[in-house]
Design a protein around this motif. Structure first.
Motif, PDB file in Angstrom:
ATOM      1  N   ALA A  83      -2.781  -7.760   4.932  1.00  0.00           N
ATOM      2  CA  ALA A  83      -2.275  -7.441   3.596  1.00  0.00           C
ATOM      3  C   ALA A  83      -1.305  -8.511   3.111  1.00  0.00           C
ATOM      4  O   ALA A  83      -1.349  -8.933   1.945  1.00  0.00           O
ATOM      5  CB  ALA A  83      -1.599  -6.072   3.605  1.00  0.00           C
ATOM      6  N   LYS A  84      -0.416  -8.975   3.986  1.00  0.00           N
ATOM      7  CA  LYS A  84       0.535 -10.007   3.601  1.00  0.00           C
ATOM      8  C   LYS A  84      -0.171 -11.337   3.318  1.00  0.00           C
ATOM      9  O   LYS A  84       0.189 -12.052   2.386  1.00  0.00           O
ATOM     10  CB  LYS A  84       1.580 -10.193   4.704  1.00  0.00           C
ATOM     11  N   GLY A  94      -1.504 -15.992  -5.004  1.00  0.00           N
ATOM     12  CA  GLY A  94      -0.763 -16.869  -5.912  1.00  0.00           C
ATOM     13  C   GLY A  94       0.432 -16.220  -6.561  1.00  0.00           C
ATOM     14  O   GLY A  94       1.155 -16.867  -7.329  1.00  0.00           O
ATOM     15  N   ILE A  95       0.684 -14.943  -6.271  1.00  0.00           N
ATOM     16  CA  ILE A  95       1.831 -14.254  -6.872  1.00  0.00           C
ATOM     17  C   ILE A  95       3.139 -14.981  -6.557  1.00  0.00           C
ATOM     18  O   ILE A  95       4.034 -15.072  -7.399  1.00  0.00           O
ATOM     19  CB  ILE A  95       1.889 -12.790  -6.376  1.00  0.00           C
ATOM     20  N   VAL A 154       1.473  -6.766 -10.646  1.00  0.00           N
ATOM     21  CA  VAL A 154       1.240  -6.425  -9.242  1.00  0.00           C
ATOM     22  C   VAL A 154       0.485  -5.105  -9.156  1.00  0.00           C
ATOM     23  O   VAL A 154       0.830  -4.139  -9.843  1.00  0.00           O
ATOM     24  CB  VAL A 154       2.583  -6.315  -8.485  1.00  0.00           C
ATOM     25  N   SER A 155      -0.540  -5.058  -8.319  1.00  0.00           N
ATOM     26  CA  SER A 155      -1.276  -3.814  -8.103  1.00  0.00           C
ATOM     27  C   SER A 155      -0.491  -2.891  -7.178  1.00  0.00           C
ATOM     28  O   SER A 155       0.471  -3.314  -6.522  1.00  0.00           O
ATOM     29  CB  SER A 155      -2.642  -4.109  -7.485  1.00  0.00           C
ATOM     30  N   GLY A 156      -0.921  -1.661  -7.103  1.00  0.00           N
ATOM     31  CA  GLY A 156      -0.250  -0.703  -6.233  1.00  0.00           C
ATOM     32  C   GLY A 156      -0.314  -1.103  -4.770  1.00  0.00           C
ATOM     33  O   GLY A 156       0.682  -0.978  -4.036  1.00  0.00           O
ATOM     34  N   GLU A 157      -1.466  -1.603  -4.317  1.00  0.00           N
ATOM     35  CA  GLU A 157      -1.597  -2.040  -2.927  1.00  0.00           C
ATOM     36  C   GLU A 157      -0.680  -3.220  -2.644  1.00  0.00           C
ATOM     37  O   GLU A 157      -0.050  -3.297  -1.586  1.00  0.00           O
ATOM     38  CB  GLU A 157      -3.060  -2.429  -2.644  1.00  0.00           C
ATOM     39  N   GLN A 158      -0.582  -4.148  -3.601  1.00  0.00           N
ATOM     40  CA  GLN A 158       0.310  -5.285  -3.422  1.00  0.00           C
ATOM     41  C   GLN A 158       1.769  -4.838  -3.415  1.00  0.00           C
ATOM     42  O   GLN A 158       2.591  -5.394  -2.685  1.00  0.00           O
ATOM     43  CB  GLN A 158       0.072  -6.302  -4.537  1.00  0.00           C
TER      44      GLN A 158
END
Length: 284
Positions: free
Chosen positions: A59-60, A67-68, A238-242
């Motif tokens: 995930a990381k 690119g965030i 940002v998405s919820g998973e992110q």
């Protein structure tokens, strides 16, 4: 030829055997590079180290590869390049290097071509060292061809000579103990990345009731002084998973119960605030 490393058994200077890429000392202690691509300086059978699940590491990795964090790495690379500029040879230690993302970003060998990197001439003079207590993180770093010497070692005793490192970087981690300062040269630089007052603000509002912005508190060792500070602020969708991964990366996930975690996963965060301070420190 002697290296900047010391034997974890007898503290004698280590030498590198070029052909095998193993280290040895005059007392005939040997440390071979293992099949996973790193050297283990662990000598105690009681050492447990630390590890993250494969899911957490993945995930990381996906978050960083998205690119965030590009604005962050661009600023960090710029400061690192300025600090390294003019030095004939630079030994860089990335403390708690995790999967080696920042080392790859700082290197011209990085595949993230949109990120600012050292000039080719400067990078030729830089030797990167990455240390971790997590063997699976080092395996991930090696698998991603991180251009560094990767060492599994207890943080309480780093296997480097005193005053041997030109630049120590600490990202996504807390500076603990005095080992980073012991191995840092008197004229060396310690680059410490810390969260600013409004870091992940919208996410924190989900966790804390009546959240108030407070002045930043810097708990720095007494034997360092601040040379310069660089504020790094940007926003990103940002998405919820992110978002869940960001909480994990910032040691906030333990405050989130299953119900709140499910709620966050279902939420998209538009223009989430990222707020960092990069501290350039030196020994007093």
């Amino acid at each position: 030829m002697d290296s900047i490393l010391v034997c974890p058994i007898c503290a004698e200077s280590l030498q590198l055997h070029e052909q095998s890429q193993g280290y040895y000392c005059n007392n005939k202690h040997y440390i071979d590079k293992n099949a996973q691509g790193y050297w283990s300086f662990v000598t105690s059978p009681k050492f447990k180290g630390s590890s993250e699940s494969r899911q957490q590491l993945r995930a990381k990795r996906f978050l960083k590869a998205s690119g965030i964090l590009s604005p962050l790495v661009k600023q960090v690379s710029s400061v690192f390049s300025d600090v390294a500029e003019g030095k004939d040879e630079v030994n860089h230690l990335n403390y708690q290097c995790n999967d080696g993302f920042y080392i790859r970003a700082l290197s011209t060998l990085s595949t993230l071509s949109t990120l600012s990197t050292l000039s080719a001439q400067a990078e030729d003079n830089v030797t990167h060292w990455g240390v971790s207590e997590a063997d699976n993180a080092l395996f991930a770093a090696s698998k991603d061809t991180t251009p560094a010497n990767l060492l599994l070692t207890p943080f309480k005793k780093l296997p480097f000579k005193s005053d041997a490192i030109d630049i120590v970087t600490v990202f996504e981690a807390q500076l603990k103990g005095k080992e980073c300062l012991r191995v840092l040269k008197p004229d060396g630089a310690l680059l410490l990345l810390v969260p600013g007052a409004r870091h992940l603000w919208q996410l924190k509002q989900k966790i804390y009731q009546n959240l108030l912005e407070k002045p930043q508190q810097l708990n720095l060792p007494k034997d360092v002084e601040i040379i310069n500070t660089t504020e790094i602020k940007f926003n990103a969708d940002v998405s919820g998973e992110q978002a869940i991964t960001l909480l994990d990366m910032n040691n906030l996930s333990w405050r989130v119960n299953d119900e709140l975690a499910h709620q966050i996963k279902q939420t998209s965060f538009e223009q989430l605030e990222f707020d960092y301070v990069l501290l350039h420190l030196k020994k007093r």
